[in-house]
Design a protein around this motif. Sequence first.
Motif, PDB file in Angstrom:
ATOM      1  N   ILE A   1     -44.536  43.855 -33.075  1.00  0.00           N
ATOM      2  CA  ILE A   1     -45.746  43.354 -32.496  1.00  0.00           C
ATOM      3  C   ILE A   1     -46.203  44.569 -31.797  1.00  0.00           C
ATOM      4  CG2 ILE A   1     -46.506  42.169 -30.329  1.00  0.00           C
ATOM      5  CD1 ILE A   1     -44.849  39.446 -31.485  1.00  0.00           C
ATOM      6  N   ALA A   2     -45.229  45.414 -31.328  1.00  0.00           N
ATOM      7  CA  ALA A   2     -45.559  46.586 -30.130  1.00  0.00           C
ATOM      8  C   ALA A   2     -46.379  47.450 -31.218  1.00  0.00           C
ATOM      9  CB  ALA A   2     -44.244  47.420 -30.042  1.00  0.00           C
ATOM     10  N   LEU A   3     -46.382  47.334 -32.429  1.00  0.00           N
ATOM     11  CA  LEU A   3     -46.907  48.484 -33.333  1.00  0.00           C
ATOM     12  C   LEU A   3     -48.298  47.826 -33.822  1.00  0.00           C
ATOM     13  CD1 LEU A   3     -44.215  49.649 -35.596  1.00  0.00           C
ATOM     14  CD2 LEU A   3     -45.466  50.977 -34.099  1.00  0.00           C
ATOM     15  N   GLY A   4     -48.619  46.821 -33.191  1.00  0.00           N
ATOM     16  CA  GLY A   4     -49.792  45.736 -33.633  1.00  0.00           C
ATOM     17  C   GLY A   4     -49.874  45.210 -34.852  1.00  0.00           C
ATOM     18  N   ALA A   5     -48.741  44.788 -35.224  1.00  0.00           N
ATOM     19  CA  ALA A   5     -48.871  44.243 -36.671  1.00  0.00           C
ATOM     20  C   ALA A   5     -49.205  42.929 -36.676  1.00  0.00           C
ATOM     21  CB  ALA A   5     -47.573  44.633 -37.490  1.00  0.00           C
ATOM     22  N   THR A   6     -49.927  42.469 -37.812  1.00  0.00           N
ATOM     23  CA  THR A   6     -50.156  40.820 -37.765  1.00  0.00           C
ATOM     24  C   THR A   6     -48.883  40.091 -38.091  1.00  0.00           C
ATOM     25  OG1 THR A   6     -50.689  40.819 -40.068  1.00  0.00           O
ATOM     26  CG2 THR A   6     -52.665  41.214 -38.192  1.00  0.00           C
ATOM     27  N   ARG A   7     -48.908  38.720 -38.020  1.00  0.00           N
ATOM     28  CA  ARG A   7     -47.721  38.264 -38.343  1.00  0.00           C
ATOM     29  C   ARG A   7     -47.307  38.148 -39.835  1.00  0.00           C
ATOM     30  NH1 ARG A   7     -45.866  34.468 -33.990  1.00  0.00           N
ATOM     31  NH2 ARG A   7     -47.054  35.367 -32.265  1.00  0.00           N
ATOM     32  N   TYR A   8     -48.432  38.211 -40.563  1.00  0.00           N
ATOM     33  CA  TYR A   8     -48.311  38.226 -42.197  1.00  0.00           C
ATOM     34  C   TYR A   8     -47.617  39.388 -42.313  1.00  0.00           C
ATOM     35  CZ  TYR A   8     -49.381  39.087 -47.000  1.00  0.00           C
ATOM     36  OH  TYR A   8     -49.493  39.473 -48.257  1.00  0.00           O
ATOM     37  N   GLU A   9     -48.124  40.574 -41.628  1.00  0.00           N
ATOM     38  CA  GLU A   9     -47.518  41.886 -42.054  1.00  0.00           C
ATOM     39  C   GLU A   9     -45.954  42.114 -41.680  1.00  0.00           C
ATOM     40  OE1 GLU A   9     -51.582  44.325 -41.630  1.00  0.00           O
ATOM     41  OE2 GLU A   9     -50.322  44.089 -39.698  1.00  0.00           O
ATOM     42  N   MET A  10     -45.727  41.350 -40.464  1.00  0.00           N
ATOM     43  CA  MET A  10     -44.320  41.158 -39.914  1.00  0.00           C
ATOM     44  C   MET A  10     -43.594  40.498 -41.033  1.00  0.00           C
ATOM     45  SD  MET A  10     -44.239  40.330 -36.123  1.00  0.00           S
ATOM     46  CE  MET A  10     -43.829  38.609 -36.108  1.00  0.00           C
ATOM     47  N   ALA A  11     -43.974  39.542 -41.387  1.00  0.00           N
ATOM     48  CA  ALA A  11     -43.168  38.533 -42.663  1.00  0.00           C
ATOM     49  C   ALA A  11     -43.009  39.575 -43.834  1.00  0.00           C
ATOM     50  CB  ALA A  11     -44.309  37.424 -43.187  1.00  0.00           C
ATOM     51  N   ARG A  12     -44.005  40.251 -44.146  1.00  0.00           N
ATOM     52  CA  ARG A  12     -43.619  41.167 -45.163  1.00  0.00           C
ATOM     53  C   ARG A  12     -42.763  42.115 -44.993  1.00  0.00           C
ATOM     54  NH1 ARG A  12     -49.174  43.501 -47.883  1.00  0.00           N
ATOM     55  NH2 ARG A  12     -47.434  45.008 -48.149  1.00  0.00           N
ATOM     56  N   LEU A  13     -42.637  42.656 -43.720  1.00  0.00           N
ATOM     57  CA  LEU A  13     -41.688  43.692 -43.074  1.00  0.00           C
ATOM     58  C   LEU A  13     -40.260  42.917 -43.345  1.00  0.00           C
ATOM     59  CD1 LEU A  13     -42.366  46.511 -42.177  1.00  0.00           C
ATOM     60  CD2 LEU A  13     -41.961  45.430 -39.742  1.00  0.00           C
ATOM     61  N   ILE A  14     -40.280  41.871 -42.832  1.00  0.00           N
ATOM     62  CA  ILE A  14     -38.937  41.297 -42.763  1.00  0.00           C
ATOM     63  C   ILE A  14     -38.191  41.111 -44.023  1.00  0.00           C
ATOM     64  CG2 ILE A  14     -37.665  38.953 -42.058  1.00  0.00           C
ATOM     65  CD1 ILE A  14     -39.631  38.456 -40.009  1.00  0.00           C
ATOM     66  N   ILE A  15     -39.291  40.683 -45.014  1.00  0.00           N
ATOM     67  CA  ILE A  15     -38.605  40.430 -46.395  1.00  0.00           C
ATOM     68  C   ILE A  15     -38.316  41.814 -46.942  1.00  0.00           C
ATOM     69  CG2 ILE A  15     -39.299  39.893 -48.724  1.00  0.00           C
ATOM     70  CD1 ILE A  15     -40.581  37.762 -47.521  1.00  0.00           C
ATOM     71  N   LEU A  16     -39.261  42.984 -46.838  1.00  0.00           N
ATOM     72  CA  LEU A  16     -39.062  44.187 -47.398  1.00  0.00           C
ATOM     73  C   LEU A  16     -37.762  44.767 -46.744  1.00  0.00           C
ATOM     74  CD1 LEU A  16     -42.706  45.371 -47.958  1.00  0.00           C
ATOM     75  CD2 LEU A  16     -40.998  44.603 -49.458  1.00  0.00           C
ATOM     76  N   ARG A  17     -37.746  44.654 -45.481  1.00  0.00           N
ATOM     77  CA  ARG A  17     -36.697  45.377 -44.853  1.00  0.00           C
ATOM     78  C   ARG A  17     -35.239  44.845 -45.072  1.00  0.00           C
ATOM     79  NH1 ARG A  17     -38.691  48.549 -40.559  1.00  0.00           N
ATOM     80  NH2 ARG A  17     -36.893  48.491 -39.604  1.00  0.00           N
ATOM     81  N   GLY A  18     -35.116  43.641 -44.759  1.00  0.00           N
ATOM     82  CA  GLY A  18     -33.875  43.109 -44.486  1.00  0.00           C
ATOM     83  C   GLY A  18     -33.169  41.997 -45.430  1.00  0.00           C
ATOM     84  N   ILE A  19     -33.915  41.165 -45.838  1.00  0.00           N
ATOM     85  CA  ILE A  19     -33.174  39.780 -46.115  1.00  0.00           C
ATOM     86  C   ILE A  19     -33.257  39.844 -47.808  1.00  0.00           C
ATOM     87  CG2 ILE A  19     -33.362  38.716 -43.997  1.00  0.00           C
ATOM     88  CD1 ILE A  19     -35.720  37.045 -45.202  1.00  0.00           C
ATOM     89  N   LYS A  20     -33.709  40.628 -48.503  1.00  0.00           N
ATOM     90  CA  LYS A  20     -34.107  40.563 -49.986  1.00  0.00           C
ATOM     91  C   LYS A  20     -32.629  39.777 -50.481  1.00  0.00           C
ATOM     92  CE  LYS A  20     -36.754  44.295 -51.252  1.00  0.00           C
ATOM     93  NZ  LYS A  20     -36.750  45.537 -51.374  1.00  0.00           N
ATOM     94  N   ILE A  21     -31.369  40.633 -50.113  1.00  0.00           N
ATOM     95  CA  ILE A  21     -30.468  39.945 -50.605  1.00  0.00           C
ATOM     96  C   ILE A  21     -29.802  38.598 -50.379  1.00  0.00           C
ATOM     97  CG2 ILE A  21     -28.862  40.992 -48.826  1.00  0.00           C
ATOM     98  CD1 ILE A  21     -27.814  41.764 -52.464  1.00  0.00           C
ATOM     99  N   GLN A  22     -30.140  38.202 -48.967  1.00  0.00           N
ATOM    100  CA  GLN A  22     -29.895  36.915 -48.536  1.00  0.00           C
ATOM    101  C   GLN A  22     -30.778  35.831 -49.495  1.00  0.00           C
ATOM    102  OE1 GLN A  22     -29.819  39.215 -46.533  1.00  0.00           O
ATOM    103  NE2 GLN A  22     -28.448  38.967 -44.678  1.00  0.00           N
ATOM    104  N   ILE A  23     -31.971  36.295 -49.717  1.00  0.00           N
ATOM    105  CA  ILE A  23     -32.740  35.499 -50.486  1.00  0.00           C
ATOM    106  C   ILE A  23     -32.306  35.103 -52.079  1.00  0.00           C
ATOM    107  CG2 ILE A  23     -35.167  35.514 -51.284  1.00  0.00           C
ATOM    108  CD1 ILE A  23     -36.362  36.710 -48.972  1.00  0.00           C
ATOM    109  N   PHE A  24     -31.920  36.459 -52.436  1.00  0.00           N
ATOM    110  CA  PHE A  24     -31.113  36.322 -53.646  1.00  0.00           C
ATOM    111  C   PHE A  24     -29.690  35.106 -53.678  1.00  0.00           C
ATOM    112  CE2 PHE A  24     -27.919  37.953 -56.755  1.00  0.00           C
ATOM    113  CZ  PHE A  24     -28.494  37.331 -57.878  1.00  0.00           C
ATOM    114  N   GLY A  25     -29.151  35.371 -52.663  1.00  0.00           N
ATOM    115  CA  GLY A  25     -28.033  34.571 -52.460  1.00  0.00           C
ATOM    116  C   GLY A  25     -28.471  33.139 -52.311  1.00  0.00           C
ATOM    117  N   ALA A  26     -29.473  32.862 -51.468  1.00  0.00           N
ATOM    118  CA  ALA A  26     -30.168  31.448 -51.364  1.00  0.00           C
ATOM    119  C   ALA A  26     -30.306  30.948 -52.727  1.00  0.00           C
ATOM    120  CB  ALA A  26     -31.306  31.443 -50.531  1.00  0.00           C
ATOM    121  N   ALA A  27     -31.047  31.840 -53.536  1.00  0.00           N
ATOM    122  CA  ALA A  27     -31.331  31.377 -54.705  1.00  0.00           C
ATOM    123  C   ALA A  27     -30.306  30.872 -55.455  1.00  0.00           C
ATOM    124  CB  ALA A  27     -32.283  32.571 -55.378  1.00  0.00           C
TER     125      ALA A  27
END
Lengths: 329, 270, 248
Positions: free
Chosen positions: A208-234
């Motif tokens: 938010i400090a960087l002025g990102a929209t929430r959609y961009e944040m969502a992509r950031l969250i997925i790209l940066r951190g939780i890929k592996i957990q998503i795989f685990g969830a699957a």
Amino acid sequence: MPHKLDKIFYFLTFLISIIPIFLVVMLFSFLLYYSIPSIKYNGLKFFTSYYWYPGQVYLPPVNINGILVPYGSSFGILLFLYGTLITSLIALIIAFPISIVVSLAVNLYVNEKFKKLIISLIELFAAIPSVLYGLWGIVYLEPLLSNFIEPAMNKYLGFMPFFSGNIYSGAGILASSIILCLMILPIMTSVINGSILNFSTSIKEGAIALGATRYEMARLIILRGIKIQIFGAAMLGLGRALGETMAVLMVSGSVFNIMPSNIYSPINTMAAALASLLDSAFMDSTGMNLYALSELGLTLMLITLAASLIGRFIVGLGIIRGFTRGEEI
Amino acid sequence: MNIRVIKDFSFKLLGYFLILFIIAILVAITGSIIINGLHSITLKMLIENGDTTSGGIFNAIVGTWMLVGVGILFSVPIGIFSAIFIVEYGWKRYNSIVRVFTDVLTSTPSIVLGLFGYLFLVIQLGFGYSLLAGGITLGIMMLPYILRVTEISLTEVPTNIKEAAISLGAKKMDLIFRIMLPYAKNGIITSTILAISIGAGETAQLLYTAGWNNGIPNSLIKSQVAYLTYVVWAGINQPSNYSHQLAFASGLILIITVFSLIFISKYIKR
Amino acid sequence: MSIIRFRNYSVYTKDRKILDNINLEIFENNVNTVLGPSGSGKSTLVRSINRLIEITPGLKYDGEIYFKDKSIFEYQPEEIRRQIGLVFQQPNPFNFSIFENVAFGPRIHWKLKENELEEIVKNSLIEAALYEEVKDNLKKSALSLSGGQQQRLCIARALALKPLVIMMDEPTSSLDPIAMNKIEDLIIKLKEKYTIILITHDVRQAARISDFIAFIYNGRIIEHSKAEEILEKPKNEITEKFLTDRLG
């Protein structure tokens, strides 16, 4: 440990804590023990044939290579194996994007109060007994599919081979997959939601400090951190879908010996076949039906375990059957 | 409006749509079962025994509770005492072994547990289709859940409270029974209630361990048991209208039972 | 008369010494203060006496501690802990009623009739100067009490076991000044009947209520003598620096 009572208690609890281990060992031993005659008799054909016939159990058994089996019997699980895998995979393909988008949307756009409500509503899916999914599937989903959705799919998606051809009663691959999708949504949403929670506060503030929209944040969250957990969830979702019995038994069409031609075709899965074949197996005086079903059960268990244990290992927690408690993640 | 904002807006819309869609399906499923159930259920059904095509579901209601009761009696003590060992005495490697094995139990498909229950309890131990066979098979499924939640609750007992008790000369057993378990009480009760709700809704484990009984079982072993989920399954697969009514009536009772148990457990947790 | 004696007692972790060759006497019916900066090993010292460190993973110890001229390791740990009470830095009452908190110790050690138990609870609360404040609410949850009341409840809980020694590990550090005063007054009163071991890093508190002070630094007892002596003319320069720093 100076106190006698404490010592007794120690050994008592120790012995009790072995029970879960003991149960699993017994589970495998029994399945394996009962599978051995089938493994010997059927060999690899067990996995390559899709023809399953319990045989004429009321006729005298025949002797094949020194093993007594019911007359005319054949044990091939390819159809069931295919059914289990295809329904689970389609369920996963539908549930995967939904659970990701829903967990992200819930975390990014919804206020705290509604978020809790939505998450617990989704978790309620896990609480609905599996026969009730089947009941709903038979009474509502099947007619809906065969009268409206499947004809429409046939018309608009029919250019693809798997989506063209005959439409049946509504019971079949699509119905099973949809029901399975609903059943695995809660566990997947819960795990993904949990990993977003663990991850998002720092990202949120920074983004938010960087002025990102929430959609961009969502992509950031997925790209940066939780890929592996998503795989685990699957994987956890897959594990659950593979082993699901009653709901699928009720809406799959329980077909034998006919491989499905398209997504509307009736199907059978390993779990459903096991449930529907076991009582006739008891009629078989040679026991081969029971042995073959044990091998089927063992195979199902190993496949399910592989998916679930990988999922658990990745997600790193003991989510328990049916109930996914977000707060434990 | 620039493209970034449009993207954001579309994503938000998609998210809202999916959330509403999912909740609509949830409402549709539960709603259809509740409404059909209310139309089907009669007082007579609740007080009469039946056979899924005629009569009532009294035997199935009683049978369900009996099976769940046996399951709880099996899983709760084993779960609690195992958790005590793991938290208070267990060493790291042993605990992780137990963890892996309970994970295996959790991941085992219910019909495979049912097959195991059949092979081990019904045949090998000679229980026959019975309360004990069906109940223990349910209990095996409940066990990992109870164990894990109890373990978490026991681990969460604050160290300073444990040290206070030890400093007052509490022996291990005083500590466990007078401090740890009372502190973990809520967790244990909640998990038990949830285990009951899971057990009440299970079918596949029971098909070949509990059987069916047009009445109430008269013994722990070798006397078959009726249960509600069986009525749903068998009822809807039979052609008669009354069978369908029995199925929906059982569905209604199941869903009310399960949802109220969840509600109670959430209330206790708070 | 010394009731507890440390002889060449040390406690180690894998890579460092927490207590280094302690030799110390604790005198009966006195307030024995162990004074020192945080991290100097004070807590480990009292936790050694009631053998709490035995259940702390990763600690080793050697040397001896004598209680009433018998090694503490010859007692049952539960017996040591009954006779030597410990009051913690943070009040830690159980999530039970006030009554049950005080009754906990007696219940696990003795078979008592209900009226005997009530008698013990009442007397302990009186001794801990809490009875008047809670006598009508003994069934109320202990967690509803204020911090100072909770701490006195913890003292009452220890007193209910009729101990000989009461150890208090910075008992007032989480309390406001008024609650602190009450506890300090209580300590002075309690020493007539009990031996007190007080752990503190607060020099003023040590000065107010101590009879003896042991100054501990980096796991070593630097010096130990009557309170006035150590406060007025410390023999060791570390002690002196600590005292002047803290007293300003």
